[in-house]
Motif scaffolding. Structure first.
Motif, PDB file in Angstrom:
ATOM      1  N   THR A  10       0.846  -1.187   0.000  1.00  0.00           N
ATOM      2  CA  THR A  10       0.000   0.000   0.000  1.00  0.00           C
ATOM      3  C   THR A  10       0.886   1.242   0.000  1.00  0.00           C
ATOM      4  OG1 THR A  10      -0.070   0.213   2.407  1.00  0.00           O
ATOM      5  CG2 THR A  10      -1.751  -1.229   1.364  1.00  0.00           C
ATOM      6  N   LEU A  11       0.288   2.380  -0.313  1.00  0.00           N
ATOM      7  CA  LEU A  11       1.035   3.640  -0.259  1.00  0.00           C
ATOM      8  C   LEU A  11       1.580   3.878   1.148  1.00  0.00           C
ATOM      9  CD1 LEU A  11      -1.084   6.091  -2.436  1.00  0.00           C
ATOM     10  CD2 LEU A  11       1.157   5.120  -2.954  1.00  0.00           C
ATOM     11  N   ASP A  12       0.778   3.575   2.171  1.00  0.00           N
ATOM     12  CA  ASP A  12       1.234   3.765   3.545  1.00  0.00           C
ATOM     13  C   ASP A  12       2.441   2.883   3.860  1.00  0.00           C
ATOM     14  OD1 ASP A  12      -0.709   5.681   4.059  1.00  0.00           O
ATOM     15  OD2 ASP A  12      -2.080   4.263   5.034  1.00  0.00           O
ATOM     16  N   HIS A  88       9.662  10.522  -4.134  1.00  0.00           N
ATOM     17  CA  HIS A  88       9.229   9.237  -3.588  1.00  0.00           C
ATOM     18  C   HIS A  88       9.827   8.121  -4.434  1.00  0.00           C
ATOM     19  CE1 HIS A  88       6.258  10.233  -0.516  1.00  0.00           C
ATOM     20  NE2 HIS A  88       5.798  11.189  -1.294  1.00  0.00           N
ATOM     21  N   TYR A  92       6.177   3.820  -5.249  1.00  0.00           N
ATOM     22  CA  TYR A  92       5.168   4.665  -4.612  1.00  0.00           C
ATOM     23  C   TYR A  92       4.403   5.464  -5.672  1.00  0.00           C
ATOM     24  CZ  TYR A  92       3.067   8.194  -1.557  1.00  0.00           C
ATOM     25  OH  TYR A  92       2.167   9.013  -0.902  1.00  0.00           O
ATOM     26  N   VAL A  93       5.132   6.092  -6.580  1.00  0.00           N
ATOM     27  CA  VAL A  93       4.498   6.922  -7.606  1.00  0.00           C
ATOM     28  C   VAL A  93       3.599   6.071  -8.502  1.00  0.00           C
ATOM     29  CG1 VAL A  93       4.916   8.462  -9.575  1.00  0.00           C
ATOM     30  CG2 VAL A  93       6.359   8.627  -7.522  1.00  0.00           C
ATOM     31  N   GLN A  95       2.190   3.187  -7.656  1.00  0.00           N
ATOM     32  CA  GLN A  95       1.063   2.711  -6.855  1.00  0.00           C
ATOM     33  C   GLN A  95       0.026   3.811  -6.653  1.00  0.00           C
ATOM     34  OE1 GLN A  95       0.667  -0.524  -5.963  1.00  0.00           O
ATOM     35  NE2 GLN A  95      -1.395   0.112  -5.421  1.00  0.00           N
ATOM     36  N   GLU A  96       0.483   5.026  -6.504  1.00  0.00           N
ATOM     37  CA  GLU A  96      -0.420   6.171  -6.362  1.00  0.00           C
ATOM     38  C   GLU A  96      -1.336   6.279  -7.587  1.00  0.00           C
ATOM     39  OE1 GLU A  96       0.364  10.498  -4.489  1.00  0.00           O
ATOM     40  OE2 GLU A  96       1.554  10.053  -6.272  1.00  0.00           O
ATOM     41  N   CYS A  97      -0.775   6.052  -8.752  1.00  0.00           N
ATOM     42  CA  CYS A  97      -1.568   6.076  -9.992  1.00  0.00           C
ATOM     43  C   CYS A  97      -2.512   4.876 -10.054  1.00  0.00           C
ATOM     44  CB  CYS A  97      -0.652   6.113 -11.208  1.00  0.00           C
ATOM     45  SG  CYS A  97       0.282   7.648 -11.347  1.00  0.00           S
ATOM     46  N   ASP A  99      -3.785   3.230  -7.602  1.00  0.00           N
ATOM     47  CA  ASP A  99      -4.856   3.446  -6.630  1.00  0.00           C
ATOM     48  C   ASP A  99      -5.899   4.436  -7.154  1.00  0.00           C
ATOM     49  OD1 ASP A  99      -3.602   1.707  -4.903  1.00  0.00           O
ATOM     50  OD2 ASP A  99      -2.988   3.254  -3.452  1.00  0.00           O
ATOM     51  N   ALA A 100      -5.453   5.393  -7.949  1.00  0.00           N
ATOM     52  CA  ALA A 100      -6.365   6.397  -8.514  1.00  0.00           C
ATOM     53  C   ALA A 100      -7.054   5.885  -9.780  1.00  0.00           C
ATOM     54  CB  ALA A 100      -5.596   7.681  -8.818  1.00  0.00           C
TER      55      ALA A 100
END
Length: 168
Positions: A10-12, A88, A92-93, A95-97, A99-100
């Motif tokens: 996860t991002l966290d 980051h 992370y970058v 995964q952020e995408c 997740d969005a």
């Protein structure tokens, strides 16, 4: 052979790794020691990777292990740009995408030939100085590239879990 591919983080979880793996310094000797640790971990897994450590625009360490390819250098450069641009890890970058629900290319409109939000690029943050460098591994599936960097940084910092040798 490499260990089985780890589960998606996860991002966290990725942000926690980034916070945990902050450095006290990034001298040329530190880069050499971290690079040698990465080589040891990769060789133990017979991982056909290329490893790169930079501070600013200066390459401090690079190694291409048995079975690696010249294409990995392009991946290293693209992952490095992502870490420098966003501050980051490249995982992370990406995964952020994910997740969005949008692709990295669509969200950020950066040239795909120059940027790759795939795991393996990790920020080298020095306490009190911020982002000073980047460590990148390329050649495995992206989660494995990322996991290899995290494991080596933990060994380098002496915070590896039991059973993993810490940095001397």
């Amino acid at each position: 052979m490499t260990d089985p591919t780890p589960a998606w983080l996860t991002l966290d979880e990725i942000a926690a790794q980034e916070a945990e793996l902050e450095l006290v310094s990034l001298t040329n000797d530190d880069a050499w020691d971290l690079g040698c640790t990465l080589v040891e971990v990769a060789q133990a897994r017979q991982a056909p990777v290329t490893i790169d450590i930079s501070r600013g625009d200066q390459t401090l360490f690079r190694a291409a292990l048995a079975g690696s390819s010249i294409d990995q250098v392009s991946w290293i450069e693209r992952k490095t740009r992502v870490v420098r641009h966003f501050g980051h890890s490249s995982l992370y970058v990406g995964q952020e995408c994910r997740d969005a629900g949008v692709s990295f290319d669509d969200k950020h409109a950066l040239e795909p030939e120059l940027y790759a939000a795939h795991g393996g690029g990790f920020p080298l943050v020095v306490t009190g100085s911020g982002l000073v460098g980047v460590v990148v591994v390329s050649g495995l599936p992206q989660l494995d590239d990322h996991a290899l960097v995290v494991e080596a940084l933990r060994r380098f910092l002496g915070t590896a879990p039991d059973g993993e040798p810490a940095r001397d």
